[in-house]
Design a protein around this motif. Structure first.
Motif, PDB file in Angstrom:
ATOM      1  N   GLN A   1      -8.884  -4.366  -3.456  1.00 22.56           N
ATOM      2  CA  GLN A   1      -9.060  -3.245  -2.535  1.00 22.56           C
ATOM      3  C   GLN A   1      -8.302  -3.430  -1.227  1.00 22.56           C
ATOM      4  O   GLN A   1      -8.044  -2.463  -0.534  1.00 22.56           O
ATOM      5  N   ARG A   2      -7.984  -4.682  -0.899  1.00 23.78           N
ATOM      6  CA  ARG A   2      -7.276  -4.910   0.366  1.00 23.78           C
ATOM      7  C   ARG A   2      -5.811  -4.501   0.293  1.00 23.78           C
ATOM      8  O   ARG A   2      -5.127  -4.454   1.306  1.00 23.78           O
ATOM      9  N   GLU A   3      -5.330  -4.239  -0.923  1.00 23.21           N
ATOM     10  CA  GLU A   3      -3.928  -3.873  -1.094  1.00 23.21           C
ATOM     11  C   GLU A   3      -3.777  -2.354  -1.118  1.00 23.21           C
ATOM     12  O   GLU A   3      -4.633  -1.631  -1.618  1.00 23.21           O
ATOM     13  N   GLU A   4      -2.664  -1.874  -0.553  1.00 21.47           N
ATOM     14  CA  GLU A   4      -2.364  -0.439  -0.552  1.00 21.47           C
ATOM     15  C   GLU A   4      -1.246  -0.142  -1.557  1.00 21.47           C
ATOM     16  O   GLU A   4      -0.333  -0.942  -1.723  1.00 21.47           O
ATOM     17  N   PRO A   5      -1.251   1.025  -2.215  1.00 26.54           N
ATOM     18  CA  PRO A   5      -2.336   2.012  -2.182  1.00 26.54           C
ATOM     19  C   PRO A   5      -3.553   1.520  -2.959  1.00 26.54           C
ATOM     20  O   PRO A   5      -3.408   0.806  -3.951  1.00 26.54           O
ATOM     21  N   ARG A   6      -4.727   1.885  -2.488  1.00 22.20           N
ATOM     22  CA  ARG A   6      -5.947   1.407  -3.111  1.00 22.20           C
ATOM     23  C   ARG A   6      -6.202   2.113  -4.444  1.00 22.20           C
ATOM     24  O   ARG A   6      -6.087   3.321  -4.545  1.00 22.20           O
ATOM     25  N   VAL A   7      -6.555   1.324  -5.439  1.00 22.11           N
ATOM     26  CA  VAL A   7      -6.873   1.847  -6.767  1.00 22.11           C
ATOM     27  C   VAL A   7      -8.390   1.942  -6.871  1.00 22.11           C
ATOM     28  O   VAL A   7      -9.102   0.984  -6.571  1.00 22.11           O
ATOM     29  N   PRO A   8      -8.942   3.091  -7.265  1.00 23.89           N
ATOM     30  CA  PRO A   8     -10.400   3.251  -7.332  1.00 23.89           C
ATOM     31  C   PRO A   8     -11.031   2.407  -8.430  1.00 23.89           C
ATOM     32  O   PRO A   8     -10.331   1.853  -9.291  1.00 23.89           O
ATOM     33  N   MET A   9     -12.352   2.331  -8.413  1.00 24.78           N
ATOM     34  CA  MET A   9     -13.078   1.528  -9.408  1.00 24.78           C
ATOM     35  C   MET A   9     -12.732   1.976 -10.829  1.00 24.78           C
ATOM     36  O   MET A   9     -12.505   1.154 -11.724  1.00 24.78           O
ATOM     37  N   LEU A  10     -12.704   3.282 -11.054  1.00 26.26           N
ATOM     38  CA  LEU A  10     -12.261   3.825 -12.337  1.00 26.26           C
ATOM     39  C   LEU A  10     -10.860   4.381 -12.151  1.00 26.26           C
ATOM     40  O   LEU A  10     -10.652   5.301 -11.351  1.00 26.26           O
ATOM     41  N   SER A  11      -9.896   3.830 -12.862  1.00 32.57           N
ATOM     42  CA  SER A  11      -8.516   4.316 -12.757  1.00 32.57           C
ATOM     43  C   SER A  11      -8.001   4.674 -14.146  1.00 32.57           C
ATOM     44  O   SER A  11      -8.360   4.044 -15.136  1.00 32.57           O
ATOM     45  N   ARG A  12      -7.146   5.703 -14.185  1.00 29.84           N
ATOM     46  CA  ARG A  12      -6.571   6.172 -15.442  1.00 29.84           C
ATOM     47  C   ARG A  12      -5.060   6.235 -15.287  1.00 29.84           C
ATOM     48  O   ARG A  12      -4.543   6.750 -14.304  1.00 29.84           O
ATOM     49  N   TRP A  13      -4.335   5.716 -16.292  1.00 31.57           N
ATOM     50  CA  TRP A  13      -2.896   5.543 -16.200  1.00 31.57           C
ATOM     51  C   TRP A  13      -2.208   6.149 -17.419  1.00 31.57           C
ATOM     52  O   TRP A  13      -2.647   5.988 -18.552  1.00 31.57           O
ATOM     53  N   ARG A  14      -1.110   6.869 -17.153  1.00 33.10           N
ATOM     54  CA  ARG A  14      -0.253   7.378 -18.215  1.00 33.10           C
ATOM     55  C   ARG A  14       1.141   7.566 -17.627  1.00 33.10           C
ATOM     56  O   ARG A  14       1.334   7.485 -16.415  1.00 33.10           O
ATOM     57  N   MET A  15       2.114   7.820 -18.473  1.00 32.47           N
ATOM     58  CA  MET A  15       3.493   7.935 -18.005  1.00 32.47           C
ATOM     59  C   MET A  15       3.706   9.204 -17.189  1.00 32.47           C
ATOM     60  O   MET A  15       3.081  10.231 -17.433  1.00 32.47           O
ATOM     61  N   GLN A  16       4.613   9.097 -16.216  1.00 32.43           N
ATOM     62  CA  GLN A  16       4.906  10.226 -15.325  1.00 32.43           C
ATOM     63  C   GLN A  16       6.395  10.223 -14.981  1.00 32.43           C
ATOM     64  O   GLN A  16       6.971   9.167 -14.694  1.00 32.43           O
ATOM     65  N   GLU A  17       7.022  11.379 -15.010  1.00 38.83           N
ATOM     66  CA  GLU A  17       8.423  11.491 -14.606  1.00 38.83           C
ATOM     67  C   GLU A  17       8.517  11.240 -13.100  1.00 38.83           C
ATOM     68  O   GLU A  17       7.760  11.818 -12.318  1.00 38.83           O
ATOM     69  N   GLN A  18       9.446  10.363 -12.709  1.00 34.57           N
ATOM     70  CA  GLN A  18       9.441   9.845 -11.347  1.00 34.57           C
ATOM     71  C   GLN A  18      10.039  10.783 -10.308  1.00 34.57           C
ATOM     72  O   GLN A  18       9.799  10.609  -9.115  1.00 34.57           O
TER      73      GLN A  18
END
Length: 302
Positions: A130-147
């Protein structure tokens, strides 16, 4: 004195709650909640995959627990409980999900036959502090995204993480996700069913974990699983501490030899020479993790 409820983070109890035909509704409830599925898209049935259909990955045997299933549309789910944060963990998760995806094709099948795979991982440690930015929430969801434009696509592989240490224990759980985190973190410490968990599916999950319902054989299996997990935790901690105390490279080499020796795995002269000659700390760290479960020295030093 026995606890009221067994720890759902252990191999035996996690699979008893979420990996049995009898309690499949609990697995579906967990997936529906962690995937944040609305009423129109909630899972209503899943089929547990047999062990033969589960990709084999060299890993810690008791600190990584998985249950795999497929829904009526063919989407596959890899549900894991990860207790120890080992080197290369994120890569192992991606590999396991990718393996489940590519492993669907048998001889004669084509790429259109491939179904989506979703990896759901519950971590008993902070993967993204949590001390690192950007903060990732307790529940996180990841998938591919065009940049460039941010469009989402290539959704055949998705990853979901629930990081238990990010649960705010300063207040009672409010949301369904917080209640699942509370369940996993605190079940083995409870003396009564708390108000926050006095509703389905949590009451059902607690009933499965209720120690009084265990047979003598199940209690022994639970105790053995807990001891095995503590052994893995202790071996990893000892090995890393020795690595720090003796100088990084020399300490890691000593730790690898000691772990293999304690497990009855012998290094031949060539393997020992290869270990002695290795100066890359990343490689030595990887070998140390592999030494905890490798059947042979060759597997540990690959």
């Amino acid at each position: 004195m026995r606890p009221l409820f067994a720890d759902p983070k252990t191999d035996f109890v996690f699979k008893k709650i979420f990996g049995s035909e009898e309690h499949k509704p609990l697995l579906m409830a967990l997936l529906n909640d962690l995937l944040e599925l609305d009423a129109a898209h909630r899972l209503v049935s899943v089929e547990l995959l047999s062990p033969e259909q589960r990709p084999r990955v060299p890993e810690l045997k008791h600190s990584i627990v998985d249950v795999k299933c497929v829904d009526a549309q063919g989407t596959r789910y890899v549900v894991e409980m990860q207790v120890l944060n080992v080197e290369g963990f994120e890569k192992r998760v991606v590999y396991n999900v990718a393996k489940a995806y590519s492993g669907q094709l048998d001889a004669g099948q084509q790429y259109p036959d491939l179904n989506d795979v979703i990896g759901v991982t519950i971590c008993d440690f902070e993967l993204w502090p949590q001390r690192e930015e950007p903060r990732v929430p307790m529940l996180s969801r990841w998938r591919m995204q065009e940049q460039h434009g941010g469009a989402r696509g290539l959704g055949q592989l998705q990853l979901v993480f629930l990081e238990l240490p990010k649960y705010d224990a300063s207040r009672p759980p409010r949301t369904t996700i917080e209640k699942w985190a509370f369940f996993f973190r605190e079940a083995s410490n409870l003396r009564v069913v708390p108000e926050a968990l006095a509703e389905e599916p949590f009451t059902d999950a607690l009933e499965v974990a209720r120690v009084a319902r265990f047979t003598d054989e199940e209690w022994e299996a639970y105790v053995r699983a807990g001891i095995a997990l503590q052994d893995e935790r202790g071996a990893l901690s000892l090995a890393r501490r020795e690595g720090q105390e003796e100088g990084r490279g020399d300490g890691l080499r000593t730790a690898i030899r000691r772990v293999l020796s304690r497990r009855g795995v012998a290094l031949d002269a060539g393997e020992d020479a290869r270990l002695a000659a290795c100066a890359d700390l990343g490689t030595l760290e990887r070998w140390l993790d592999q030494a905890l479960t490798a059947a042979t020295a060759a597997e540990a030093l690959r």
